[in-house]
Design a protein around this motif. Structure first.
Motif, PDB file in Angstrom:
ATOM      1  N   ALA A 157       0.838  -1.198   0.000  1.00  0.00           N
ATOM      2  CA  ALA A 157       0.000   0.000   0.000  1.00  0.00           C
ATOM      3  C   ALA A 157       0.874   1.250   0.000  1.00  0.00           C
ATOM      4  O   ALA A 157       1.632   1.474   0.939  1.00  0.00           O
ATOM      5  N   VAL A 158       0.768   2.017  -1.057  1.00  0.00           N
ATOM      6  CA  VAL A 158       1.480   3.290  -1.113  1.00  0.00           C
ATOM      7  C   VAL A 158       0.764   4.315  -0.238  1.00  0.00           C
ATOM      8  O   VAL A 158       1.381   5.159   0.379  1.00  0.00           O
ATOM      9  N   ILE A 159      -0.563   4.206  -0.200  1.00  0.00           N
ATOM     10  CA  ILE A 159      -1.361   5.073   0.662  1.00  0.00           C
ATOM     11  C   ILE A 159      -2.166   4.177   1.604  1.00  0.00           C
ATOM     12  O   ILE A 159      -2.563   3.070   1.243  1.00  0.00           O
ATOM     13  N   PRO A 160      -2.416   4.647   2.827  1.00  0.00           N
ATOM     14  CA  PRO A 160      -3.071   3.801   3.837  1.00  0.00           C
ATOM     15  C   PRO A 160      -4.469   3.321   3.436  1.00  0.00           C
ATOM     16  O   PRO A 160      -4.892   2.237   3.838  1.00  0.00           O
ATOM     17  N   GLN A 161      -5.187   4.087   2.622  1.00  0.00           N
ATOM     18  CA  GLN A 161      -6.569   3.741   2.285  1.00  0.00           C
ATOM     19  C   GLN A 161      -6.697   2.418   1.531  1.00  0.00           C
ATOM     20  O   GLN A 161      -7.786   1.853   1.471  1.00  0.00           O
ATOM     21  N   VAL A 162      -5.648   1.913   0.929  1.00  0.00           N
ATOM     22  CA  VAL A 162      -5.762   0.680   0.146  1.00  0.00           C
ATOM     23  C   VAL A 162      -5.207  -0.550   0.876  1.00  0.00           C
ATOM     24  O   VAL A 162      -5.218  -1.643   0.321  1.00  0.00           O
ATOM     25  N   ARG A 163      -4.750  -0.370   2.110  1.00  0.00           N
ATOM     26  CA  ARG A 163      -4.169  -1.519   2.825  1.00  0.00           C
ATOM     27  C   ARG A 163      -5.126  -2.703   2.884  1.00  0.00           C
ATOM     28  O   ARG A 163      -4.716  -3.845   2.751  1.00  0.00           O
ATOM     29  N   GLY A 164      -6.408  -2.443   3.104  1.00  0.00           N
ATOM     30  CA  GLY A 164      -7.391  -3.518   3.208  1.00  0.00           C
ATOM     31  C   GLY A 164      -7.745  -4.162   1.887  1.00  0.00           C
ATOM     32  O   GLY A 164      -8.466  -5.154   1.863  1.00  0.00           O
ATOM     33  N   GLN A 165      -7.266  -3.622   0.779  1.00  0.00           N
ATOM     34  CA  GLN A 165      -7.621  -4.129  -0.547  1.00  0.00           C
ATOM     35  C   GLN A 165      -6.518  -4.991  -1.166  1.00  0.00           C
ATOM     36  O   GLN A 165      -6.688  -5.532  -2.252  1.00  0.00           O
ATOM     37  N   LEU A 166      -5.384  -5.073  -0.515  1.00  0.00           N
ATOM     38  CA  LEU A 166      -4.247  -5.807  -1.096  1.00  0.00           C
ATOM     39  C   LEU A 166      -4.480  -7.305  -1.087  1.00  0.00           C
ATOM     40  O   LEU A 166      -5.088  -7.816  -0.155  1.00  0.00           O
ATOM     41  N   PRO A 167      -3.976  -8.012  -2.037  1.00  0.00           N
ATOM     42  CA  PRO A 167      -3.401  -7.503  -3.279  1.00  0.00           C
ATOM     43  C   PRO A 167      -4.513  -7.161  -4.266  1.00  0.00           C
ATOM     44  O   PRO A 167      -5.623  -7.666  -4.158  1.00  0.00           O
ATOM     45  N   TYR A 168      -4.203  -6.297  -5.214  1.00  0.00           N
ATOM     46  CA  TYR A 168      -5.130  -6.028  -6.317  1.00  0.00           C
ATOM     47  C   TYR A 168      -4.335  -5.962  -7.618  1.00  0.00           C
ATOM     48  O   TYR A 168      -3.101  -5.863  -7.599  1.00  0.00           O
ATOM     49  N   VAL A 169      -5.062  -6.068  -8.708  1.00  0.00           N
ATOM     50  CA  VAL A 169      -4.408  -6.143 -10.016  1.00  0.00           C
ATOM     51  C   VAL A 169      -4.810  -4.946 -10.861  1.00  0.00           C
ATOM     52  O   VAL A 169      -6.001  -4.634 -10.988  1.00  0.00           O
ATOM     53  N   ILE A 170      -3.815  -4.282 -11.416  1.00  0.00           N
ATOM     54  CA  ILE A 170      -4.031  -3.236 -12.414  1.00  0.00           C
ATOM     55  C   ILE A 170      -3.577  -3.830 -13.750  1.00  0.00           C
ATOM     56  O   ILE A 170      -2.463  -4.341 -13.854  1.00  0.00           O
ATOM     57  N   ALA A 171      -4.453  -3.753 -14.745  1.00  0.00           N
ATOM     58  CA  ALA A 171      -4.143  -4.359 -16.039  1.00  0.00           C
ATOM     59  C   ALA A 171      -4.330  -3.348 -17.167  1.00  0.00           C
ATOM     60  O   ALA A 171      -5.120  -2.408 -17.055  1.00  0.00           O
ATOM     61  N   VAL A 172      -3.586  -3.559 -18.219  1.00  0.00           N
ATOM     62  CA  VAL A 172      -3.770  -2.819 -19.463  1.00  0.00           C
ATOM     63  C   VAL A 172      -4.536  -3.758 -20.385  1.00  0.00           C
ATOM     64  O   VAL A 172      -4.070  -4.857 -20.678  1.00  0.00           O
ATOM     65  N   ILE A 173      -5.721  -3.328 -20.806  1.00  0.00           N
ATOM     66  CA  ILE A 173      -6.605  -4.174 -21.596  1.00  0.00           C
ATOM     67  C   ILE A 173      -6.596  -3.722 -23.050  1.00  0.00           C
ATOM     68  O   ILE A 173      -6.872  -2.548 -23.342  1.00  0.00           O
ATOM     69  N   ASP A 174      -6.291  -4.646 -23.952  1.00  0.00           N
ATOM     70  CA  ASP A 174      -6.490  -4.410 -25.391  1.00  0.00           C
ATOM     71  C   ASP A 174      -7.977  -4.591 -25.664  1.00  0.00           C
ATOM     72  O   ASP A 174      -8.525  -5.682 -25.439  1.00  0.00           O
ATOM     73  N   LEU A 175      -8.645  -3.551 -26.124  1.00  0.00           N
ATOM     74  CA  LEU A 175     -10.093  -3.601 -26.298  1.00  0.00           C
ATOM     75  C   LEU A 175     -10.459  -4.232 -27.639  1.00  0.00           C
ATOM     76  O   LEU A 175      -9.962  -3.811 -28.691  1.00  0.00           O
ATOM     77  N   ALA A 176     -11.321  -5.241 -27.590  1.00  0.00           N
ATOM     78  CA  ALA A 176     -11.745  -5.948 -28.809  1.00  0.00           C
ATOM     79  C   ALA A 176     -12.476  -4.986 -29.741  1.00  0.00           C
ATOM     80  O   ALA A 176     -13.282  -4.158 -29.299  1.00  0.00           O
TER      81      ALA A 176
END
Length: 150
Positions: free
Chosen positions: A83-102
Motif C-alpha cells: 500500500a502506497v497510501i493507507p486507504q488501500v491496505r485492506g484491498q491488497l493484493p489487487y491487479v491493475i491491467a492494461v486491456i487491449d479492447l476488442a
C-alpha cells in the motif's frame, strides 16, 4: 519469500479519488453511467485513439465515439502488494491491467482486474467489462476473466 496469493480483492476508489471530467473525456464517462463502453476514434480516418484535439494519423479534428463490445485481452498487468497510501491496505493484493479492447485496434484501457487468482493471470487472457457504480454519477469499468463457457 512471500506467501502465494490465491485471490485478488476488489478495489474500491470511492474514498480515494474524485473524478475530474473534461470535454474530451465526458462522452466516455456519460457512457459508463449507462454501462456502455465506448472508444474515441477519428471522425475522418476511423483510427481509434486517445481523446484529444488532433488525430495522430491524419491530423483531423473530427472525433466520434464508437460503442465497444466490452471484451478484450490482457496486454499487461501488475499485482499491487504494498500500500502506497493507507486507504488501500485492506484491498491488497489487487491487479491493475492494461486491456487491449476488442474491435478497437490499438486502443487500450488501464483498469482493475477482478475475480482472478494471481496464479491464473496471464498476458492474452480474455476478459470482459463489469461495472462498478461507485456513486450516482460515477461508474468505473473493471474487467473479469471471460468465462470460456459463454
Amino acid at each position: 519469500m512471500s506467501e502465494p496469493i490465491d485471490h485478488v480483492a476488489p478495489f474500491s476508489v470511492a474514498d480515494l479519488a474524485e473524478l475530474h471530467v473534461d470535454s474530451w473525456t465526458a462522452p466516455f464517462w456519460r457512457a459508463t453511467r449507462e454501462e456502455r463502453l465506448v472508444g474515441c476514434a477519428c471522425g475522418r480516418c476511423g483510427t481509434f485513439r486517445m481523446p484529444g484535439p488532433i488525430c495522430p494519423v491524419c491530423g483531423s479534428t473530427d472525433v466520434i465515439w464508437r460503442p465497444l463490445s466490452g471484451q478484450g485481452t490482457v496486454f499487461s498487468y501488475t499485482v499491487v502488494r504494498h500500500a502506497v497510501i493507507p486507504q488501500v491496505r485492506g484491498q491488497l493484493p489487487y491487479v491493475i491491467a492494461v486491456i487491449d479492447l476488442a474491435g478497437a485496434p490499438g486502443l487500450r484501457l488501464i483498469a482493475n482486474l477482478w475475480n482472478v487468482a494471481v496464479d491464473d493471470l496471464r498476458i492474452g487472457m480474455p476478459v470482459e467489462v463489469h461495472w462498478d457504480h461507485i456513486s450516482t454519477d460515477v461508474c468505473i469499468p473493471r474487467f473479469v476473466p471471460l468465462d470460456p463457457e459463454e
